[in-house]
Design an enzyme around this catalytic site. Structure first.
Site, mmCIF file in Angstrom:
data_model
loop_
_atom_site.group_PDB
_atom_site.id
_atom_site.type_symbol
_atom_site.label_atom_id
_atom_site.label_comp_id
_atom_site.label_asym_id
_atom_site.label_seq_id
_atom_site.Cartn_x
_atom_site.Cartn_y
_atom_site.Cartn_z
ATOM 1 N N CYS A 44 39.687 37.096 -41.448
ATOM 2 C CA CYS A 44 41.055 36.973 -41.813
ATOM 3 C C CYS A 44 41.946 37.744 -40.804
ATOM 4 O O CYS A 44 43.321 37.572 -40.763
ATOM 5 C CB CYS A 44 41.585 37.024 -43.328
ATOM 6 S SG CYS A 44 41.093 38.931 -43.932
ATOM 7 N N GLU B 120 37.450 43.223 -30.622
ATOM 8 C CA GLU B 120 36.931 41.899 -30.294
ATOM 9 C C GLU B 120 37.629 41.580 -28.922
ATOM 10 O O GLU B 120 37.527 40.524 -28.579
ATOM 11 C CB GLU B 120 37.387 41.062 -31.282
ATOM 12 C CG GLU B 120 36.508 41.407 -32.685
ATOM 13 C CD GLU B 120 36.883 40.392 -33.809
ATOM 14 O OE1 GLU B 120 37.662 39.382 -33.633
ATOM 15 O OE2 GLU B 120 36.230 40.600 -34.864
#
Length: 235
Positions: free
Chosen positions: A203, A230
């Site tokens: 999420c 990321e």
């Protein structure tokens, strides 16, 4: 019946929940919706507002995530001196011993002594794969998942699982991917906020329509770090 374990992480202690079907929960221990579990102490300060937080004079929720890295960046997940560079001390089993009986610090603390072997395997796999994620060695998780929720929530969470590492979506775009249409963005946002398996069901990759960070149940500071892990630059 879920069984529970605590693990350390660079972003703070994490509570895991699992049963024979798979992982049912992953929570930072200061989350507002943390389940009440014997053996887990209440955090001194709880993340009561998922959109709160400032960096300098600017609300973190107004920052945007971009894919390019700044010139000269080291590429390290947790550069020396950063807040995340020092992980909390490893936690131990309830009896204070490591799983192998050596007495060394164990990275997984079971909260129920009668945890079945199949559930323990899920918890251990989750701990191991998260360690690989923190080191930048894993972008896809493989442990079995068994989140509990309504049919609508399950549809949204399945769509979240299909957002790959390195990509972000708006709530409206996530609604469309879930086959619900952009008009369901608000309801989708509520389902995203109810996600019981943080990080694994990503999420943190969902942004506001204008690309800003908006909010995160574990606190916006953690959303920033997860996106940086990321490959995103937050500014």
């Amino acid at each position: 019946m879920p069984f529970h374990a605590l693990i350390p992480s660079p972003l703070g202690p994490i509570l895991l929940a699992a049963d024979e079907a798979g992982l049912t929960g992953l929570y930072f221990t200061d989350q507002r919706d943390l389940p009440r579990v014997p053996g887990v102490e209440a955090a001194a300060a709880v993340v009561s507002d998922p959109t709160a937080g400032f960096q300098g004079n600017r609300a973190i929720r107004t920052f945007k995530a971009t894919r390019e890295r700044p010139a000269g960046a080291s590429g390290e997940l947790f550069p020396p001196g950063s807040a995340a560079a020092s992980a909390p001390a490893p936690v131990r089993r309830r009896n204070g011993d490591a799983a192998d009986g050596s007495g060394a610090a164990a990275p997984l603390r079971l909260l129920q002594e009668d945890t079945p072997a199949a559930v323990l395997a899920v918890l251990e796999q989750t701990r191991r794969e998260l360690d690989e994620y923190w080191r930048g060695e894993r972008t896809v998780f493989g442990m079995p998942l068994a989140p509990r929720g309504t049919a609508f929530q399950q549809k949204v969470w399945q769509a979240l699982l299909e957002v790959p590492c390195g990509e972000t979506l708006s709530y409206g775009e996530l609604a469309e991917r879930a086959g619900l249409g952009a008009g369901h963005g608000r309801a989708v946002g509520t389902a995203v906020g109810s996600n019981p398996i943080s990080i694994i069901i990503p999420c943190h990759r969902i942004l506001a329509r204008n690309g800003t960070l908006n909010g995160y149940g574990g606190g916006l500071g953690r959303k920033v770090r997860l996106l940086e892990i990321e490959g995103f630059t937050i500014r």
